[in-house]
Write a protein that holds these residues in place. Sequence first.
Motif, short mmCIF file in Angstrom:
data_model
loop_
_atom_site.label_atom_id
_atom_site.label_comp_id
_atom_site.label_asym_id
_atom_site.label_seq_id
_atom_site.Cartn_x
_atom_site.Cartn_y
_atom_site.Cartn_z
N MET A 78 52.04 14.43 42.56
CA MET A 78 52.90 15.07 41.61
C MET A 78 52.18 16.26 41.02
N LEU A 79 52.85 17.41 40.97
CA LEU A 79 52.29 18.62 40.35
C LEU A 79 52.38 18.50 38.84
N VAL A 80 51.35 18.95 38.14
CA VAL A 80 51.36 18.86 36.69
C VAL A 80 51.19 20.21 36.00
N ALA A 81 50.63 21.19 36.68
CA ALA A 81 50.41 22.51 36.07
C ALA A 81 49.94 23.48 37.13
N VAL A 82 50.01 24.75 36.81
CA VAL A 82 49.37 25.78 37.64
C VAL A 82 47.97 25.96 37.08
N ASP A 83 46.97 25.77 37.91
CA ASP A 83 45.59 25.90 37.46
C ASP A 83 45.20 27.37 37.29
N HIS A 84 45.55 28.19 38.26
CA HIS A 84 45.25 29.62 38.20
C HIS A 84 46.09 30.37 39.23
N VAL A 85 46.11 31.66 39.10
CA VAL A 85 46.73 32.54 40.08
C VAL A 85 45.63 33.46 40.58
N GLN A 86 45.56 33.64 41.89
CA GLN A 86 44.57 34.56 42.44
C GLN A 86 45.27 35.79 42.99
N LEU A 87 44.72 36.94 42.65
CA LEU A 87 45.15 38.22 43.20
C LEU A 87 43.98 38.80 43.98
N ALA A 88 44.28 39.63 44.94
CA ALA A 88 43.22 40.27 45.74
C ALA A 88 42.86 41.62 45.14
N ALA A 89 41.69 42.09 45.50
CA ALA A 89 41.19 43.39 45.04
C ALA A 89 40.24 43.94 46.10
N PRO A 90 40.08 45.26 46.13
CA PRO A 90 39.18 45.84 47.13
C PRO A 90 37.71 45.67 46.76
N PRO A 91 36.84 45.71 47.75
CA PRO A 91 35.40 45.62 47.47
C PRO A 91 34.96 46.69 46.48
N GLY A 92 34.07 46.31 45.57
CA GLY A 92 33.50 47.25 44.61
C GLY A 92 34.37 47.56 43.41
N SER A 93 35.47 46.84 43.22
CA SER A 93 36.40 47.15 42.12
C SER A 93 36.17 46.31 40.86
N GLU A 94 35.15 45.50 40.84
CA GLU A 94 34.96 44.56 39.72
C GLU A 94 34.90 45.26 38.35
N ASP A 95 34.16 46.35 38.22
CA ASP A 95 34.06 47.01 36.92
C ASP A 95 35.41 47.55 36.45
N THR A 96 36.18 48.09 37.37
CA THR A 96 37.52 48.58 37.05
C THR A 96 38.41 47.42 36.62
N LEU A 97 38.31 46.30 37.33
CA LEU A 97 39.10 45.11 36.98
C LEU A 97 38.71 44.59 35.60
N ARG A 98 37.42 44.57 35.31
CA ARG A 98 36.96 44.11 33.99
C ARG A 98 37.53 45.00 32.89
N SER A 99 37.50 46.31 33.10
CA SER A 99 38.03 47.23 32.09
C SER A 99 39.50 46.96 31.83
N TYR A 100 40.25 46.67 32.86
CA TYR A 100 41.69 46.44 32.71
C TYR A 100 41.99 45.04 32.15
N TYR A 101 41.52 44.01 32.83
CA TYR A 101 41.90 42.65 32.43
C TYR A 101 41.32 42.25 31.07
N ALA A 102 40.10 42.68 30.78
CA ALA A 102 39.52 42.39 29.47
C ALA A 102 39.92 43.46 28.45
N GLY A 103 39.70 44.73 28.79
CA GLY A 103 39.91 45.81 27.84
C GLY A 103 41.37 46.11 27.54
N VAL A 104 42.23 46.11 28.55
CA VAL A 104 43.63 46.46 28.35
C VAL A 104 44.47 45.21 28.04
N LEU A 105 44.35 44.18 28.88
CA LEU A 105 45.17 42.97 28.68
C LEU A 105 44.62 42.05 27.59
#
Length: 123
Positions: A1-28
């Motif tokens: 039986m399903l009880v919850a969604v644990d997480h959602v994964q999205l893909a990103a290109p190599p080397g984009s971590e700093d840009t992702l951090r700026s957006y997901y932490a800084g903007v969202l």
Amino acid sequence: MLVAVDHVQLAAPPGSEDTLRSYYAGVLGMTEVPKPPALAARGGCWFEAGSVQLHLGIEADFRPARKAHPGLRVRGIEAYAARLAAKGAEVTWDDGLPGHRRFYSQDPVGNRLEFLEPAGPSR
């Protein structure tokens, strides 16, 4: 039986971590959480806000998700949309879901994100 969604994964290109951090932490306003060491070696980053977890995984042959998307419920959607717009994110309102206010945006690598809030007194 399903009880919850644990997480959602999205893909990103190599080397984009700093840009992702700026957006997901800084903007969202999400908080980055450490990946387990065995997974950290693969790159990418993980974020959370309350019970919402988004994982951004590195994909060598990356193509952004332009139709598929996570639907992220927010409180105070007008102010949240204004926050994103003030930080340079595109906000596209859509009134196609009865009983909800919602808009779409994209992360900096082009993945589609939906933000929604129930309308009316049952918020």
